[in-house]
Design an enzyme around this catalytic site. Structure first.
Site, PDB file in Angstrom:
ATOM      1  N   CYS A  41     -10.498  -3.170  -4.693  1.00  0.00           N
ATOM      2  CA  CYS A  41      -9.529  -4.163  -5.176  1.00  0.00           C
ATOM      3  C   CYS A  41     -10.239  -5.400  -5.729  1.00  0.00           C
ATOM      4  O   CYS A  41      -9.808  -5.974  -6.736  1.00  0.00           O
ATOM      5  CB  CYS A  41      -8.554  -4.533  -4.068  1.00  0.00           C
ATOM      6  N   CYS A  51     -10.195  -4.968  -0.064  1.00  0.00           N
ATOM      7  CA  CYS A  51     -11.307  -4.008  -0.061  1.00  0.00           C
ATOM      8  C   CYS A  51     -12.145  -4.175  -1.323  1.00  0.00           C
ATOM      9  O   CYS A  51     -11.766  -4.869  -2.277  1.00  0.00           O
ATOM     10  CB  CYS A  51     -10.781  -2.575   0.063  1.00  0.00           C
ATOM     11  N   CYS A  84      -4.062   0.703  -2.604  1.00  0.00           N
ATOM     12  CA  CYS A  84      -3.929  -0.542  -1.847  1.00  0.00           C
ATOM     13  C   CYS A  84      -2.829  -1.431  -2.432  1.00  0.00           C
ATOM     14  O   CYS A  84      -2.489  -1.340  -3.623  1.00  0.00           O
ATOM     15  CB  CYS A  84      -5.230  -1.327  -1.882  1.00  0.00           C
ATOM     16  N   ASN A 136       0.844  -1.201   0.000  1.00  0.00           N
ATOM     17  CA  ASN A 136       0.000   0.000   0.000  1.00  0.00           C
ATOM     18  C   ASN A 136       0.877   1.248   0.000  1.00  0.00           C
ATOM     19  O   ASN A 136       1.968   1.259   0.577  1.00  0.00           O
ATOM     20  CB  ASN A 136      -1.027  -0.003   1.137  1.00  0.00           C
ATOM     21  N   ILE A 137       0.375   2.271  -0.664  1.00  0.00           N
ATOM     22  CA  ILE A 137       1.115   3.532  -0.833  1.00  0.00           C
ATOM     23  C   ILE A 137       0.158   4.670  -0.500  1.00  0.00           C
ATOM     24  O   ILE A 137      -0.778   4.943  -1.267  1.00  0.00           O
ATOM     25  CB  ILE A 137       1.631   3.674  -2.280  1.00  0.00           C
ATOM     26  N   GLU A 195      -2.959  -4.577  -3.184  1.00  0.00           N
ATOM     27  CA  GLU A 195      -3.437  -5.460  -4.249  1.00  0.00           C
ATOM     28  C   GLU A 195      -3.458  -4.740  -5.588  1.00  0.00           C
ATOM     29  O   GLU A 195      -3.062  -5.274  -6.624  1.00  0.00           O
ATOM     30  CB  GLU A 195      -4.859  -5.953  -3.934  1.00  0.00           C
TER      31      GLU A 195
END
Ligand code: THU
Length: 138
Positions: free
Chosen positions: A95, A92, A54, A43-44, A56
């Site tokens: 994603c 989530c 996220c 995650n960034i 993913e």
């Protein structure tokens, strides 16, 4: 082909790169293509919170931008940096929708730690039932 245990280990490697100064919630993902290649993602986050990405989606966007279109599975690990490890981190909704664009809901597998030292396995269809995908537009 990587095992699900190996993919979880790779997701932990990816999690080391998480940039999560705002939430302190660090996530890693390891995305397996049908050809056996693995793309990692973390995650960034961003000072403008809504711009966060996220883990993913980082993995998917890296892979798709490299020309990959065929995916077999993804392993996801995550949690608060000072929280208990091995707790389930489910993807989530956004994603799941990105997965739905590129993956077969019946065969694409999602590996999550179950919080008891094991790994739970779900199909995309189980996590996103009756989803909306590319074929709905044709
Ligand atoms: N996050 C992910 O990277 N993947 C998930 O499946 C759940 C949430 C990130 C987004 C944000 O940086 C932090 O976790 C807290 O929501």
């Amino acid at each position: 082909m990587k095992t699900r245990e190996e993919l979880i280990t790779l997701a932990y490697d990816a999690r080391k790169q998480a940039y999560a100064p705002y939430s302190g919630f660090r996530v890693g993902a390891a995305l397996l293509t049908k050809n056996g290649a693995v793309y990692l993602g973390c995650n960034i986050e961003n000072a403008s919170y809504g711009a966060a990405n996220c883990a993913e989606r980082t993995a998917f966007f890296k892979a798709v931008s490299e020309g990959e279109r065929e995916f077999a599975a993804i392993a996801i690990v995550g949690g608060a940096e000072d929280g208990p490890s091995g707790r389930m981190c489910a993807p989530c909704g956004i994603c799941r929708q990105v997965m739905r664009e590129f993956c077969d809901p019946k065969t694409f597998l999602i590996f999550l730690e179950d919080g008891n030292g094991g790994i739970s396995e779900y199909t995309l269809e189980e996590l996103l039932p009756r989803g909306f995908g590319p074929e709905n537009l044709t």
